[in-house]
Structures are given as C-alpha cells and as structure tokens.
Scaffold this motif. Structure first.
Motif, mmCIF file in Angstrom:
data_model
loop_
_atom_site.group_PDB
_atom_site.id
_atom_site.type_symbol
_atom_site.label_atom_id
_atom_site.label_comp_id
_atom_site.label_asym_id
_atom_site.label_seq_id
_atom_site.Cartn_x
_atom_site.Cartn_y
_atom_site.Cartn_z
ATOM 1 N N GLY A 88 65.811 -10.721 -26.036
ATOM 2 C CA GLY A 88 67.207 -10.670 -25.607
ATOM 3 C C GLY A 88 67.373 -11.102 -24.166
ATOM 4 O O GLY A 88 68.287 -11.879 -23.835
ATOM 5 N N PHE A 89 66.486 -10.650 -23.288
ATOM 6 C CA PHE A 89 66.570 -11.030 -21.874
ATOM 7 C C PHE A 89 66.180 -12.491 -21.649
ATOM 8 O O PHE A 89 66.670 -13.132 -20.725
ATOM 9 N N ALA A 90 65.284 -13.013 -22.484
ATOM 10 C CA ALA A 90 64.809 -14.380 -22.282
ATOM 11 C C ALA A 90 65.763 -15.421 -22.872
ATOM 12 O O ALA A 90 65.942 -16.498 -22.286
ATOM 13 N N TYR A 91 66.384 -15.110 -24.005
ATOM 14 C CA TYR A 91 67.187 -16.135 -24.703
ATOM 15 C C TYR A 91 68.658 -16.102 -24.319
ATOM 16 O O TYR A 91 69.258 -17.148 -24.038
ATOM 17 N N PHE A 92 69.244 -14.924 -24.299
ATOM 18 C CA PHE A 92 70.689 -14.827 -24.104
ATOM 19 C C PHE A 92 71.054 -14.915 -22.628
ATOM 20 O O PHE A 92 70.325 -14.439 -21.757
ATOM 21 N N ARG A 93 72.193 -15.529 -22.346
ATOM 22 C CA ARG A 93 72.758 -15.614 -20.996
ATOM 23 C C ARG A 93 74.066 -14.820 -21.004
ATOM 24 O O ARG A 93 75.011 -15.185 -21.690
ATOM 25 N N PHE A 94 74.112 -13.738 -20.248
ATOM 26 C CA PHE A 94 75.312 -12.902 -20.233
ATOM 27 C C PHE A 94 75.463 -12.278 -18.853
ATOM 28 O O PHE A 94 74.485 -12.123 -18.115
ATOM 29 N N MET A 100 70.679 -5.588 -15.380
ATOM 30 C CA MET A 100 70.101 -4.797 -16.477
ATOM 31 C C MET A 100 68.582 -4.910 -16.486
ATOM 32 O O MET A 100 67.871 -3.906 -16.665
ATOM 33 N N PHE A 101 68.082 -6.121 -16.261
ATOM 34 C CA PHE A 101 66.628 -6.305 -16.261
ATOM 35 C C PHE A 101 65.992 -5.569 -15.081
ATOM 36 O O PHE A 101 64.922 -4.961 -15.217
ATOM 37 N N ALA A 102 66.657 -5.608 -13.929
ATOM 38 C CA ALA A 102 66.151 -4.874 -12.763
ATOM 39 C C ALA A 102 66.157 -3.369 -13.029
ATOM 40 O O ALA A 102 65.245 -2.643 -12.582
ATOM 41 N N SER A 103 67.152 -2.886 -13.770
ATOM 42 C CA SER A 103 67.200 -1.464 -14.111
ATOM 43 C C SER A 103 66.043 -1.075 -15.023
ATOM 44 O O SER A 103 65.453 0.004 -14.881
ATOM 45 N N VAL A 104 65.716 -1.965 -15.974
ATOM 46 C CA VAL A 104 64.577 -1.708 -16.858
ATOM 47 C C VAL A 104 63.290 -1.632 -16.045
ATOM 48 O O VAL A 104 62.472 -0.715 -16.212
ATOM 49 N N LEU A 105 63.105 -2.596 -15.132
ATOM 50 C CA LEU A 105 61.900 -2.587 -14.295
ATOM 51 C C LEU A 105 61.876 -1.370 -13.374
ATOM 52 O O LEU A 105 60.804 -0.868 -13.031
ATOM 53 N N GLY A 106 63.052 -0.899 -12.978
ATOM 54 C CA GLY A 106 63.123 0.264 -12.100
ATOM 55 C C GLY A 106 62.549 1.514 -12.726
ATOM 56 O O GLY A 106 62.074 2.419 -12.012
ATOM 57 N N THR A 107 62.557 1.591 -14.064
ATOM 58 C CA THR A 107 61.992 2.768 -14.725
ATOM 59 C C THR A 107 60.481 2.857 -14.523
ATOM 60 O O THR A 107 59.894 3.930 -14.699
ATOM 61 N N MET A 108 59.848 1.746 -14.170
ATOM 62 C CA MET A 108 58.412 1.772 -13.907
ATOM 63 C C MET A 108 58.081 2.563 -12.644
ATOM 64 O O MET A 108 56.938 2.971 -12.441
#
Length: 272
Positions: A88-94, A100-108
């Motif tokens: 979803g992050f690689a294919y779609f442009r929104f 959102m991707f930075a938020s996902v990485l922030g959970t690390m």
C-alpha cells in the motif's frame, strides 16, 4: 594472489573465527564430562552421552514441535501482513502517505517494556493467556521494521508492469498476489527468516504467557530445565549445553539454505 586480496580474506577469516568461537565452545563444552565442562580444553575424554540424556531429562521433542509451530505461525503472519501494508505504501499515491509511513516507523522507537503490560492485559481480557496464541497472533498486525524493509524493495519494482496489469483488468488484490509477491520473493523470505529466528529464540513471551510444560517452546523449556537442576542442587550443565546446541542447529540449517536470498534481496531491485 596479491596482497590486496589476501588482506580482506584474512580480515574476513578473523571476523568469522570471532563470531564462530562461542558456538564452537558450546559444542565442545557439551561433549566434555561434567567435571570438565568449563575447563576450556578439547573434549577429551569424548562424551556424547549428554545428547542422549537431553531427551530423557526433558520432553525436548514436544518443545521442538511447539517452537516450529509458533515460529512458522509468527513468521508467516508478520510476513503476509507486513507485505500488505508495504504494498500500500509503495504502490498507492495519496495525501499524507509520508506522515503515515513516518508514524509507522515511529512505533519502532517504543521500547518493548512500554507495551508489555498493556499487551498482557489485552490477551488476558480475551482469555488467551496460558495458550500459544499470544506468541504469534500479534504479528497479524504487521511489524514496522518489516514494513519498511518490504516497502523499500517494492519501490524498486517496475511500475509499468502494474499499470499494464491494471489495463488488462487486474484488481489491486491481483496486483499484490500475482505481481508484487512473486517479484518480492527474496525480501519476503528475508522477513520470514528474520522473524522465525526472533520467535525461535524468544524467551520473554513464553515466560509470561505459558505455564503448562506441554506448551513450552525450546527457550522456555531450557529455562525450566535450568531451574529444575538448580532446585535439585545438581546443575547438570553438560545437559543444558547439549540442549542449547539442539536448539541452535535448526536455525543454522535454515540460514544455510536461505543465505542466497540475503544477497539477492539486497543486491536486486525486483526487476526480472
């Protein structure tokens, strides 16, 4: 052979020896008699009986099967779920994709200890503590590290292949299963092996959630064996060390057969 090539080979050999030494010591120590376990000398006299004693001292086969089931379930769950999110992050442009991707990485950045108690309370509220489900089911929601790994790989996939498939009437799910997954196989195998290794050697979760010895994984079982020997006043270290070798060998075999995918996953961009 020139000196320019000899020096890197010597450096690699020295580094390999350093990394292999703990395992070699473990194997040698498991083959020594009890009074010479920590002597540091070669296993003379040679005593392989410890490996037979392991199966009598504990239900190793049951624990081995439990580790296989939990490890494969955890690795498969996190690989598939992370691949969905990564696609979803690689294919779609929104709008907001970067945030959102930075938020996902922030959970690390969250230490595991921070979520330990809330996670336990969640599993306890649904009555699944004391089972093997908490050991792998949390992976159904993906992992930030594997999402990042798979997204970076999928960004290198040729977009025109996806666009051509869309013109031919392929659905987004079809793009994922029939194009993204086959082309991302090296990265998916890397994610699977990494998580299999993490689950195989994990002690914290089994220590928290498992009380029944029939459900123990290998690390939890080894902890129980060590505790049992200490309570009996007779720490049979040669048996514990032999059990540690038995625990480690399956992962060595997995890494041996999967090593080519590590280089392939790093060196390629998914183009075929």
């Amino acid at each position: 052979m020139t000196a320019r090539r000899i020096f890197p080979l010597m450096l690699l050999g020295a580094a390999s020896a350093i990394f292999l030494y703990p395992f070699v010591w473990l194997v040698f120590a498991s083959l020594r008699p009890r009074d010479l376990t920590f002597s540091g000398q070669l296993p003379i006299p040679f005593r392989p009986q410890s490996y037979a004693d392991v199966w009598d001292a504990a239900p190793m086969l049951t624990w081995l099967l439990n580790s296989v089931v939990v490890g494969v379930a955890a690795a498969l769950a996190v690989t598939v779920s992370s691949a969905f999110v990564a696609f979803g992050f690689a294919y779609f442009r929104f709008p907001g994709r970067g945030v959102m991707f930075a938020s996902v990485l922030g959970t690390m950045m969250l230490p595991a200890a921070v979520t330990l108690v809330p996670t336990y309370l969640i599993w306890n509220s649904v009555g699944l503590t004391g089972t093997q489900v908490p050991l792998w089911a949390g992976n159904l929601f993906g992992s930030a590290f594997y999402i990042f790994l798979l997204r970076q790989f999928m960004l290198g996939l040729p977009r025109y292949v996806f666009e051509a498939a869309r013109v031919d009437g392929a659905s987004y799910l079809g793009l994922f299963w029939k194009i993204a997954v086959p082309l991302s196989r090296p990265a998916l195998i890397i994610a699977f092996i990494f998580e299999l290794k993490a689950s195989w050697f994990d002690l914290m979760k089994p220590l928290i959630y498992l009380q029944d010895a029939e459900l123990f994984t290998l690390p939890r079982g080894l902890k129980a064996v060590v505790d049992q020997f200490y309570q009996g006043g007779d720490p049979k270290w040669e048996i514990v060390l032999a059990a540690s070798v038995v625990t480690t060998l399956p992962l060595i075999v997995v890494f041996f057969f999967g090593q080519r995918y590590f280089l392939q996953g790093i060196a390629t961009t998914g183009r075929r």
